[in-house]
Write a protein that holds these residues in place. Structure first.
Motif, PDB file in Angstrom:
ATOM      1  N   TRP A 124       9.650  39.783  39.454  1.00 22.93           N
ATOM      2  CA  TRP A 124       9.680  38.463  38.822  1.00 22.93           C
ATOM      3  C   TRP A 124       8.628  37.570  39.469  1.00 22.93           C
ATOM      4  O   TRP A 124       7.830  36.931  38.793  1.00 22.93           O
ATOM      5  CB  TRP A 124      11.061  37.802  39.015  1.00 22.93           C
ATOM      6  N   GLU A 125       8.658  37.516  40.801  1.00 22.83           N
ATOM      7  CA  GLU A 125       7.698  36.677  41.513  1.00 22.83           C
ATOM      8  C   GLU A 125       6.275  37.188  41.325  1.00 22.83           C
ATOM      9  O   GLU A 125       5.329  36.403  41.190  1.00 22.83           O
ATOM     10  CB  GLU A 125       8.031  36.649  43.010  1.00 22.83           C
ATOM     11  N   ALA A 126       6.112  38.509  41.334  1.00 23.04           N
ATOM     12  CA  ALA A 126       4.770  39.089  41.199  1.00 23.04           C
ATOM     13  C   ALA A 126       4.118  38.664  39.891  1.00 23.04           C
ATOM     14  O   ALA A 126       2.937  38.301  39.852  1.00 23.04           O
ATOM     15  CB  ALA A 126       4.848  40.609  41.284  1.00 23.04           C
ATOM     16  N   ILE A 127       4.877  38.706  38.821  1.00 24.22           N
ATOM     17  CA  ILE A 127       4.323  38.332  37.519  1.00 24.22           C
ATOM     18  C   ILE A 127       3.993  36.839  37.490  1.00 24.22           C
ATOM     19  O   ILE A 127       2.995  36.416  36.900  1.00 24.22           O
ATOM     20  CB  ILE A 127       5.295  38.730  36.388  1.00 24.22           C
ATOM     21  N   GLY A 128       4.788  36.024  38.186  1.00 24.26           N
ATOM     22  CA  GLY A 128       4.472  34.594  38.289  1.00 24.26           C
ATOM     23  C   GLY A 128       3.182  34.351  39.053  1.00 24.26           C
ATOM     24  O   GLY A 128       2.369  33.501  38.674  1.00 24.26           O
ATOM     25  N   VAL A 129       2.973  35.106  40.143  1.00 24.82           N
ATOM     26  CA  VAL A 129       1.736  34.982  40.916  1.00 24.82           C
ATOM     27  C   VAL A 129       0.532  35.360  40.051  1.00 24.82           C
ATOM     28  O   VAL A 129      -0.501  34.684  40.059  1.00 24.82           O
ATOM     29  CB  VAL A 129       1.796  35.853  42.182  1.00 24.82           C
ATOM     30  N   ILE A 130       0.664  36.449  39.296  1.00 20.69           N
ATOM     31  CA  ILE A 130      -0.438  36.894  38.447  1.00 20.69           C
ATOM     32  C   ILE A 130      -0.717  35.875  37.344  1.00 20.69           C
ATOM     33  O   ILE A 130      -1.881  35.597  37.015  1.00 20.69           O
ATOM     34  CB  ILE A 130      -0.135  38.282  37.872  1.00 20.69           C
ATOM     35  N   ALA A 131       0.333  35.289  36.775  1.00 19.96           N
ATOM     36  CA  ALA A 131       0.132  34.262  35.740  1.00 19.96           C
ATOM     37  C   ALA A 131      -0.633  33.065  36.307  1.00 19.96           C
ATOM     38  O   ALA A 131      -1.530  32.518  35.665  1.00 19.96           O
ATOM     39  CB  ALA A 131       1.479  33.820  35.170  1.00 19.96           C
ATOM     40  N   GLY A 170      -6.206  30.359  37.063  1.00 21.37           N
ATOM     41  CA  GLY A 170      -7.096  29.699  37.997  1.00 21.37           C
ATOM     42  C   GLY A 170      -6.378  28.763  38.947  1.00 21.37           C
ATOM     43  O   GLY A 170      -6.976  27.813  39.463  1.00 21.37           O
ATOM     44  N   ILE A 171      -5.104  29.023  39.185  1.00 22.66           N
ATOM     45  CA  ILE A 171      -4.263  28.162  40.028  1.00 22.66           C
ATOM     46  C   ILE A 171      -3.937  28.893  41.323  1.00 22.66           C
ATOM     47  O   ILE A 171      -3.614  30.085  41.308  1.00 22.66           O
ATOM     48  CB  ILE A 171      -2.956  27.795  39.290  1.00 22.66           C
ATOM     49  N   LEU A 222       2.547  26.471  43.583  1.00 23.34           N
ATOM     50  CA  LEU A 222       3.785  26.501  42.814  1.00 23.34           C
ATOM     51  C   LEU A 222       5.021  26.558  43.704  1.00 23.34           C
ATOM     52  O   LEU A 222       6.149  26.546  43.202  1.00 23.34           O
ATOM     53  CB  LEU A 222       3.793  27.707  41.866  1.00 23.34           C
ATOM     54  N   ARG A 223       4.804  26.654  45.031  1.00 29.75           N
ATOM     55  CA  ARG A 223       5.927  26.763  45.970  1.00 29.75           C
ATOM     56  C   ARG A 223       6.111  25.468  46.746  1.00 29.75           C
ATOM     57  O   ARG A 223       5.185  24.661  46.895  1.00 29.75           O
ATOM     58  CB  ARG A 223       5.674  27.914  46.955  1.00 29.75           C
ATOM     59  N   ARG A 224       7.282  25.287  47.272  1.00 33.60           N
ATOM     60  CA  ARG A 224       7.594  24.076  48.036  1.00 33.60           C
ATOM     61  C   ARG A 224       6.873  24.094  49.384  1.00 33.60           C
ATOM     62  O   ARG A 224       6.956  25.065  50.133  1.00 33.60           O
ATOM     63  CB  ARG A 224       9.099  24.001  48.251  1.00 33.60           C
ATOM     64  N   ASN A 225       6.177  23.022  49.676  1.00 29.89           N
ATOM     65  CA  ASN A 225       5.534  22.806  50.976  1.00 29.89           C
ATOM     66  C   ASN A 225       4.603  23.949  51.387  1.00 29.89           C
ATOM     67  O   ASN A 225       4.505  24.281  52.570  1.00 29.89           O
ATOM     68  CB  ASN A 225       6.589  22.591  52.075  1.00 29.89           C
ATOM     69  N   ARG A 226       3.921  24.557  50.434  1.00 34.53           N
ATOM     70  CA  ARG A 226       2.985  25.630  50.768  1.00 34.53           C
ATOM     71  C   ARG A 226       1.532  25.157  50.826  1.00 34.53           C
ATOM     72  O   ARG A 226       0.665  25.900  51.246  1.00 34.53           O
ATOM     73  CB  ARG A 226       3.112  26.764  49.737  1.00 34.53           C
ATOM     74  N   ILE A 227       1.258  23.941  50.395  1.00 36.27           N
ATOM     75  CA  ILE A 227      -0.097  23.401  50.418  1.00 36.27           C
ATOM     76  C   ILE A 227      -0.189  22.341  51.505  1.00 36.27           C
ATOM     77  O   ILE A 227       0.485  21.309  51.447  1.00 36.27           O
ATOM     78  CB  ILE A 227      -0.495  22.798  49.058  1.00 36.27           C
TER      79      ILE A 227
END
Length: 411
Positions: A365-372, A377-378, A383-388
């Motif tokens: 599930w997460e893998a497909i979200g990462v690929i999307a 170009g994002i 898309l994750r909490r406090n990762r930037i």
């Protein structure tokens, strides 16, 4: 790879080393898959690998990684994967943007020595093991005829090997992987050569007679545990043909059906609903891309190169294969490598042990979200909490030797 209203395959010439570059033509582009959008973009290509015969939690059974491939194919423009992911015995699922690539060929593609050339149709030849009993052989020929009549597949001719292939299979005690051999590889190669010469086939399905399993030996597998003890030697067989002839090949084992049990795991059920495992192989081979070998005497347009790949999807502990390492060590257009923790195998080739940088995800599930996100170009971390975090400041020394600090975007 078929061309739909919203996508066309990437075109790029794959020239031998000794051939001078030809004048370039305007590149084909694909349009966003939306009825309202006509913005053009480069195609996004992903590779999904689940090694064969290593007890993968997902992809180690009868086509149980096929749902992942179906979901992923709806996100990417082109998905490259191998028979272990797409084959489900009597079941299969046609996906026009998915390339069915045998494992040995996939490794050579990743290394950059082979290219993939999508086709509309292959002429498929069928090789039957001389060791298959008459009734079981007839069952397989009926399957071939059924795919020709009901699916229109181009299975043009079959041949029986001149001697039994004599398949042996076992589990490697050191690695825990299933493997094996055929005692008469020469007989298999002669049969393939005959079909290639006589009928000009450009894809090969092989059906070898496998030793019938004791019910106790496959009990765990039928319950969704353990290792597919057939898969390792199946890969040995297809690798042999692809290495020798550089054409698509897939294998289906011939065995007597196991006794019926009521408590069968759904992940293993596809292998128990018919007399053969052949339908998925014939369907895959009918549209499998051809392999173009570097330094060949010809040049083809419309091929896909390793440098066209944008992302790789792997089980977390299966990063040590030739193809995975080749992509990880790529110096040109290095793809994003995504490893899936939930898909464990008997292997122990993790990214940290191999020094490979990957994006680690918990599940597909997460893998497909990462690929999307990557395709859009994002930065997936956004898309994750406090990762930037705050943008970093760096410095460089110009030619005059004075250090100049770059200006941070924060004021």
């Amino acid at each position: 790879m078929a061309i739909t209203a919203f996508q066309t395959h990437r075109c790029r010439p794959f020239l031998p080393l000794s051939t001078k570059s030809q004048p370039s033509t305007s590149p084909r582009v694909s349009c966003c898959a939306s009825h309202l959008s006509s913005k053009c973009r480069r195609e996004y290509t992903s590779v999904m690998i689940v090694p064969t015969g290593v007890g993968a939690a997902i992809g180690g059974f009868a086509g149980d990684a096929l749902p992942v491939a179906r979901a992923l194919s709806s996100v990417v423009d082109c998905l490259i994967t191998h028979p272990n992911v797409l084959n489900a015995a009597m079941l299969y699922w046609p996906m026009p943007n998915v390339l069915y690539v045998e494992g040995y060929a996939l490794d050579r593609f990743a290394e950059g020595s082979w290219a993939l050339h999508p086709v509309h149709q292959n002429k498929v030849g069928l090789v039957l093991d001389n060791g298959i009993e008459e009734e079981l052989q007839i069952r397989h020929l009926q399957v071939a005829d059924a795919t020709r009549a009901s699916l229109g597949l181009p299975v043009v001719e079959y041949i029986v090997t001149d001697t039994p292939l004599e398949v042996e299979k076992w589990v490697d005690p050191k690695s825990g992987q299933s493997t094996g051999r055929i005692k008469r590889p020469d007989s298999l190669l002669r049969a393939v050569q005959t079909l290639v010469n006589r009928s000009q086939v450009n894809a090969i399905a092989v059906v070898a007679r496998f030793p019938d399993d004791d019910v106790e030996d496959v009990g765990d597998y039928r319950q969704g545990m353990g290792i597919d003890i057939l898969a390792g030697v199946e890969a040995v067989i297809s690798h042999l043909v692809v290495k020798e002839f550089q054409i698509p090949c897939a294998h289906a084992p011939a065995m007597q059906p196991l006794p019926l049990i009521p408590s069968l795991c759904p992940k293993s059920a596809a292998e128990e609903i018919g007399y053969t495992f052949l339908p998925c192989a014939l369907a895959g081979l009918s549209r499998a891309p051809q392999y173009l070998v570097k330094n060949s005497h010809y040049s083809e347009k419309g091929c896909i190169l390793a440098s066209d790949v944008d992302s790789i999807l792997l089980p977390v502990d299966a990063c040590g294969g030739d193809g995975a390492l080749a992509f990880a060590r790529s110096k040109q257009n290095k793809p994003l490598i995504i490893t899936v923790e939930e898909n464990e195998t008997v292997l122990n080739s993790t990214p940290d042990k191999l020094g490979i940088n990957t994006v680690m995800v918990s599940n597909y599930w997460e893998a497909i979200g990462v690929i999307a996100a990557h395709k859009a170009g994002i930065d997936p971390h956004s898309l994750r909490r406090n990762r930037i975090g705050n943008i970093r400041c760096t410095s460089h020394a110009p030619a005059n030797g004075f250090e100049v600090l770059s200006v941070s975007s924060r004021t």
